[in-house]
Design a protein around this motif. Structure first.
Motif, PDB file in Angstrom:
ATOM      1  N   ALA A  50      -3.270  13.577  26.246  1.00  0.00           N
ATOM      2  CA  ALA A  50      -2.057  13.261  26.993  1.00  0.00           C
ATOM      3  C   ALA A  50      -1.118  14.455  27.012  1.00  0.00           C
ATOM      4  CB  ALA A  50      -1.353  12.053  26.388  1.00  0.00           C
ATOM      5  N   VAL A  51      -0.453  14.648  28.145  1.00  0.00           N
ATOM      6  CA  VAL A  51       0.633  15.612  28.284  1.00  0.00           C
ATOM      7  C   VAL A  51       1.918  14.810  28.395  1.00  0.00           C
ATOM      8  CG1 VAL A  51       1.610  17.481  29.653  1.00  0.00           C
ATOM      9  CG2 VAL A  51      -0.877  17.247  29.451  1.00  0.00           C
ATOM     10  N   LEU A  52       2.878  15.082  27.500  1.00  0.00           N
ATOM     11  CA  LEU A  52       4.076  14.262  27.414  1.00  0.00           C
ATOM     12  C   LEU A  52       5.244  14.860  28.182  1.00  0.00           C
ATOM     13  CD1 LEU A  52       4.015  13.318  23.611  1.00  0.00           C
ATOM     14  CD2 LEU A  52       2.976  12.094  25.538  1.00  0.00           C
ATOM     15  N   SER A  53       6.032  13.999  28.798  1.00  0.00           N
ATOM     16  CA  SER A  53       7.250  14.415  29.477  1.00  0.00           C
ATOM     17  C   SER A  53       8.342  14.686  28.454  1.00  0.00           C
ATOM     18  CB  SER A  53       7.721  13.322  30.439  1.00  0.00           C
ATOM     19  OG  SER A  53       9.062  13.549  30.833  1.00  0.00           O
ATOM     20  N   PRO A  54       8.997  15.854  28.496  1.00  0.00           N
ATOM     21  CA  PRO A  54      10.117  16.100  27.592  1.00  0.00           C
ATOM     22  C   PRO A  54      11.360  15.297  27.969  1.00  0.00           C
ATOM     23  CG  PRO A  54       9.857  17.941  29.079  1.00  0.00           C
ATOM     24  CD  PRO A  54       8.707  17.025  29.338  1.00  0.00           C
ATOM     25  N   VAL A  55      11.369  14.738  29.176  1.00  0.00           N
ATOM     26  CA  VAL A  55      12.504  13.938  29.639  1.00  0.00           C
ATOM     27  C   VAL A  55      12.432  12.515  29.108  1.00  0.00           C
ATOM     28  CG1 VAL A  55      13.655  12.987  31.690  1.00  0.00           C
ATOM     29  CG2 VAL A  55      12.817  15.345  31.704  1.00  0.00           C
ATOM     30  N   THR A  56      11.232  11.937  29.100  1.00  0.00           N
ATOM     31  CA  THR A  56      11.068  10.538  28.684  1.00  0.00           C
ATOM     32  C   THR A  56      10.267  10.365  27.412  1.00  0.00           C
ATOM     33  OG1 THR A  56       9.018  10.219  29.940  1.00  0.00           O
ATOM     34  CG2 THR A  56      11.109   9.881  31.116  1.00  0.00           C
ATOM     35  N   GLY A  57       9.468  11.373  27.052  1.00  0.00           N
ATOM     36  CA  GLY A  57       8.585  11.240  25.908  1.00  0.00           C
ATOM     37  C   GLY A  57       7.311  10.483  26.226  1.00  0.00           C
ATOM     38  N   ARG A  58       7.174  10.041  27.460  1.00  0.00           N
ATOM     39  CA  ARG A  58       5.990   9.277  27.856  1.00  0.00           C
ATOM     40  C   ARG A  58       4.973  10.193  28.534  1.00  0.00           C
ATOM     41  NH1 ARG A  58      10.255   5.706  29.254  1.00  0.00           N
ATOM     42  NH2 ARG A  58      10.164   6.337  31.456  1.00  0.00           N
ATOM     43  N   PRO A  59       3.690   9.770  28.553  1.00  0.00           N
ATOM     44  CA  PRO A  59       2.643  10.620  29.138  1.00  0.00           C
ATOM     45  C   PRO A  59       2.852  10.847  30.635  1.00  0.00           C
ATOM     46  CG  PRO A  59       1.661   8.965  27.722  1.00  0.00           C
ATOM     47  CD  PRO A  59       3.110   8.575  27.883  1.00  0.00           C
ATOM     48  N   ASN A 116       6.174  22.085  37.343  1.00  0.00           N
ATOM     49  CA  ASN A 116       6.881  22.817  36.294  1.00  0.00           C
ATOM     50  C   ASN A 116       8.016  21.973  35.718  1.00  0.00           C
ATOM     51  OD1 ASN A 116       8.373  24.710  34.770  1.00  0.00           O
ATOM     52  ND2 ASN A 116       7.901  26.375  36.177  1.00  0.00           N
ATOM     53  N   THR A 117       8.823  21.402  36.576  1.00  0.00           N
ATOM     54  CA  THR A 117       9.948  20.582  36.124  1.00  0.00           C
ATOM     55  C   THR A 117       9.470  19.341  35.379  1.00  0.00           C
ATOM     56  OG1 THR A 117      11.477  21.369  37.817  1.00  0.00           O
ATOM     57  CG2 THR A 117      11.878  19.165  36.948  1.00  0.00           C
ATOM     58  N   ALA A 118       8.402  18.729  35.845  1.00  0.00           N
ATOM     59  CA  ALA A 118       7.876  17.556  35.163  1.00  0.00           C
ATOM     60  C   ALA A 118       7.407  17.900  33.757  1.00  0.00           C
ATOM     61  CB  ALA A 118       6.729  16.953  35.972  1.00  0.00           C
ATOM     62  N   GLU A 119       6.765  19.054  33.598  1.00  0.00           N
ATOM     63  CA  GLU A 119       6.183  19.407  32.305  1.00  0.00           C
ATOM     64  C   GLU A 119       7.193  20.013  31.341  1.00  0.00           C
ATOM     65  OE1 GLU A 119       1.500  20.193  33.199  1.00  0.00           O
ATOM     66  OE2 GLU A 119       2.844  21.928  33.369  1.00  0.00           O
ATOM     67  N   THR A 128       1.893  22.394  28.838  1.00  0.00           N
ATOM     68  CA  THR A 128       2.231  22.622  30.252  1.00  0.00           C
ATOM     69  C   THR A 128       1.019  23.152  31.016  1.00  0.00           C
ATOM     70  OG1 THR A 128       3.020  24.839  29.667  1.00  0.00           O
ATOM     71  CG2 THR A 128       4.679  23.074  29.765  1.00  0.00           C
ATOM     72  N   PRO A 129      -0.065  22.401  31.063  1.00  0.00           N
ATOM     73  CA  PRO A 129      -1.270  22.931  31.712  1.00  0.00           C
ATOM     74  C   PRO A 129      -1.247  22.850  33.231  1.00  0.00           C
ATOM     75  CG  PRO A 129      -1.702  20.725  30.909  1.00  0.00           C
ATOM     76  CD  PRO A 129      -0.303  21.078  30.444  1.00  0.00           C
ATOM     77  N   GLY A 130      -0.452  21.936  33.791  1.00  0.00           N
ATOM     78  CA  GLY A 130      -0.534  21.649  35.217  1.00  0.00           C
ATOM     79  C   GLY A 130      -0.129  22.803  36.105  1.00  0.00           C
ATOM     80  N   VAL A 131       0.909  23.539  35.725  1.00  0.00           N
ATOM     81  CA  VAL A 131       1.368  24.659  36.542  1.00  0.00           C
ATOM     82  C   VAL A 131       0.281  25.730  36.607  1.00  0.00           C
ATOM     83  CG1 VAL A 131       3.185  26.359  36.888  1.00  0.00           C
ATOM     84  CG2 VAL A 131       3.731  24.161  35.848  1.00  0.00           C
ATOM     85  N   ALA A 132      -0.357  26.004  35.465  1.00  0.00           N
ATOM     86  CA  ALA A 132      -1.448  26.979  35.445  1.00  0.00           C
ATOM     87  C   ALA A 132      -2.602  26.515  36.320  1.00  0.00           C
ATOM     88  CB  ALA A 132      -1.919  27.196  34.012  1.00  0.00           C
ATOM     89  N   MET A 133      -2.860  25.197  36.336  1.00  0.00           N
ATOM     90  CA  MET A 133      -3.940  24.671  37.168  1.00  0.00           C
ATOM     91  C   MET A 133      -3.654  24.886  38.651  1.00  0.00           C
ATOM     92  SD  MET A 133      -4.753  21.164  35.093  1.00  0.00           S
ATOM     93  CE  MET A 133      -5.570  21.208  33.490  1.00  0.00           C
ATOM     94  N   VAL A 134      -2.414  24.671  39.052  1.00  0.00           N
ATOM     95  CA  VAL A 134      -2.045  24.922  40.448  1.00  0.00           C
ATOM     96  C   VAL A 134      -2.245  26.398  40.778  1.00  0.00           C
ATOM     97  CG1 VAL A 134      -0.165  24.885  42.137  1.00  0.00           C
ATOM     98  CG2 VAL A 134      -0.412  22.994  40.515  1.00  0.00           C
ATOM     99  N   LEU A 155      14.793  19.982  25.550  1.00  0.00           N
ATOM    100  CA  LEU A 155      13.881  20.851  24.830  1.00  0.00           C
ATOM    101  C   LEU A 155      12.461  20.339  25.047  1.00  0.00           C
ATOM    102  CD1 LEU A 155      16.055  21.172  21.624  1.00  0.00           C
ATOM    103  CD2 LEU A 155      15.591  22.995  23.261  1.00  0.00           C
ATOM    104  N   ILE A 156      11.475  21.152  24.737  1.00  0.00           N
ATOM    105  CA  ILE A 156      10.107  20.853  25.130  1.00  0.00           C
ATOM    106  C   ILE A 156       9.506  19.669  24.385  1.00  0.00           C
ATOM    107  CG2 ILE A 156       9.098  22.503  23.517  1.00  0.00           C
ATOM    108  CD1 ILE A 156       7.800  21.640  27.073  1.00  0.00           C
ATOM    109  N   ASN A 157       9.843  19.496  23.105  1.00  0.00           N
ATOM    110  CA  ASN A 157       9.242  18.401  22.351  1.00  0.00           C
ATOM    111  C   ASN A 157      10.139  18.016  21.177  1.00  0.00           C
ATOM    112  OD1 ASN A 157       8.711  20.350  20.286  1.00  0.00           O
ATOM    113  ND2 ASN A 157       6.755  20.849  21.241  1.00  0.00           N
ATOM    114  N   LYS A 158       9.749  16.972  20.484  1.00  0.00           N
ATOM    115  CA  LYS A 158      10.565  16.473  19.380  1.00  0.00           C
ATOM    116  C   LYS A 158      10.620  17.463  18.225  1.00  0.00           C
ATOM    117  CE  LYS A 158       9.946  11.567  20.415  1.00  0.00           C
ATOM    118  NZ  LYS A 158      11.294  11.504  21.006  1.00  0.00           N
ATOM    119  N   GLY A 159       9.548  18.221  18.021  1.00  0.00           N
ATOM    120  CA  GLY A 159       9.568  19.230  16.967  1.00  0.00           C
ATOM    121  C   GLY A 159      10.605  20.305  17.229  1.00  0.00           C
TER     122      GLY A 159
END
Length: 478
Positions: A23-32, A88-91, A179-185, A325-329
């Protein structure tokens, strides 16, 4: 969100071995946001094998053919700009305007290195041997492995992929799993450029399954990293076993000097906008603010007012000025840095806590600290968050000595109206890049990188292609 991609081997998308995903988590919601393919060690070896075949085909292309391909890639990237910015914004959670700007700068990298591909020059040297001459030629270094961080998921890969492909190398990209999606695009755009199969490959996954096989394989001749100094030190040790060529952009802890003759409004407007861009998660951003004692109180007052006016929220909302911020850590680390500074005697002028009104996500308030000393953690180490730590200074010699403390040497900044003082400051600062009355250091046409513990090599400019080329000397006698 990632279903149409996967890993890229030999220029083709496919699922990871056994269909493994994470799973790739949203830093905005914490959800996948979705499930991203995670490569196995066998998948990574497949990518290396494909890159080996791709390298032979890339070496057969002229610089002009590679240049045309890079321009086609840039055209495709421009066409898909909105898609990439939204990913990018989503990730990352960064404001959409910042994400759009980052993609534009990434397109610039491919445009710039398309032209550099046409200008990989050699030279001829007269030989002392009768009827002889030396020829110096430049050749692609070989298979390149590019490892990139999450904070700039578009520009960091672009800085590596564009010069590597321009030089005639094949590439394996391993982006951050956050943040794999931007690289995939971006890789999908490269696939549209018409380069040989195997020129571009992408794997995502754990260190053991991706990094370790790449570093152990002697066919991979060059590695490029954007990451922490700790990771860079380990990469240097790992690269030694197969004597790989290494370049890396590592951490920073940039000083910003506000001299007594600075344009205060200019300094405030630029430094606040830069400090809180990407929630402070920028290696080259100013962390240590040295303000002349005659301007200190006015600078702090202006900085606080501007920081308090920044609107926090989801970066997809155009009104948002700063995202999470990017994640809880990362959130916990920033909180701990502020708490440590306060315990040591610093004063919170604004912010200093997790943002109220956000029940989910990794939001932290834009924070301004005063009364900091050079030995506090917030000053001595890179904080990589929305924290501006401000201190006073009295003389030019004093501030230059304090600014040069520590092991980092990525970037440094100063505001002054005096050309003479500017030149003395540039000469006196130990950093790979210096901005005078400006923070605009990242551009395709300019070499980007640091000194000391902040890295090796340069990305961007004419210098950026050098790390992807080997020099060959030939003695010809006829």
């Amino acid at each position: 969100m990632y279903e149409s991609y996967g890993i890229c081997v030999g220029g083709k998308w496919r699922a990871a071995e056994g269909g493994a995903t994470a799973a790739v988590l949203s830093p905005v919601t914490g959800r996948p946001l979705g499930a991203c393919a995670t490569a196995s060690a066998a998948d990574t070896r497949d990518a290396i094998n494909a890159a080996e075949a791709g390298l032979m085909a890339m070496r057969a292309l002229s610089g002009f053919a590679r240049a045309d391909a890079l321009h086609r890639i840039a055209d495709e990237m421009a066409r898909r700009a909105l898609e990439a910015a939204r990913m990018n914004t989503a990730e990352t959670g960064k404001p959409i305007a910042q994400a759009e700007r980052e993609w534009v700068l990434s397109v610039d990298q491919f445009r710039w290195y398309a032209e550099e591909a046409r200008r990989i020059y050699g030279r001829i040297i007269e030989s002392r041997v009768p009827r002889g001459r030396f020829e110096v030629t430049r050749e692609p270094v070989g298979i390149v492995a590019a490892f990139t961080a999450w904070n700039f998921p578009a520009s960091l890969p672009a800085r590596k992929l564009a010069p590597a492909l321009a030089a005639g190398c094949s590439v394996i990209l391993r982006p951050s799993s956050q943040t794999p999606g931007v690289a995939m695009v971006m890789v999908d755009c490269i696939r549209a450029g018409g380069l040989p199969d195997g020129a571009i490959n992408l794997v995502t996954g754990s260190t053991a399954e991706t990094y370790t096989p790449i570093m152990a394989d002697p066919r991979v001749r060059k590695v490029s990293l954007t990451g922490s100094t700790r990771v860079g030190q380990q990469m240097l040790r790992d690269a030694a076993a197969t004597v790989k060529k290494v370049s890396m952009e590592l951490g920073g802890n940039a000083p910003l000097i506000i001299y007594d003759d600075a344009d205060l409004d200019q300094a405030l407007d630029l430094s606040v906008a830069t400090k809180f861009a990407n929630a402070g998660q920028v290696c080259v951003t100013a962390d240590r603010f040295f303000v002349h004692e005659s301007l200190h109180d006015r600078f702090v007052d202006g900085f606080v007012k501007r920081a308090q006016a920044i609107r926090l929220g989801d970066g997809a909302d155009p009104a948002t000025g700063m995202g999470p911020l990017i994640n809880k850590g990362r959130l916990a680390e920033v909180d701990a840095i502020v708490a440590d500074a306060v315990a040591a005697g610093a004063k919170i002028e604004t912010g200093g806590k997790r943002a109220a009104g956000f029940n989910e996500g990794n939001f932290y308030e834009p924070t301004v600290l005063t009364g900091v000393t050079d030995d506090m953690q917030v000053f001595a180490e890179e904080n990589f968050g929305p924290i501006a730590a401000i201190t006073r200074f009295a003389t030019e010699d004093e501030v230059l000595a304090r600014a040069n403390k520590g092991e980092m040497g990525l970037s440094a900044y100063a505001f002054t109206r005096s050309p003479d003082r500017a030149r003395r400051t540039v000469a006196g600062l130990k950093a790979g890049m210096v901005g005078i009355n400006s923070f605009a250091l990242a551009a395709a046409e300019a070499p980007f990188g640091g000194t000391r513990f902040s890295g090796l090599g340069r990305e961007g400019g004419s210098e950026g292609i050098e790390d992807y080329l080997d020099t060959k000397l030939t003695q010809l006698v006829f």
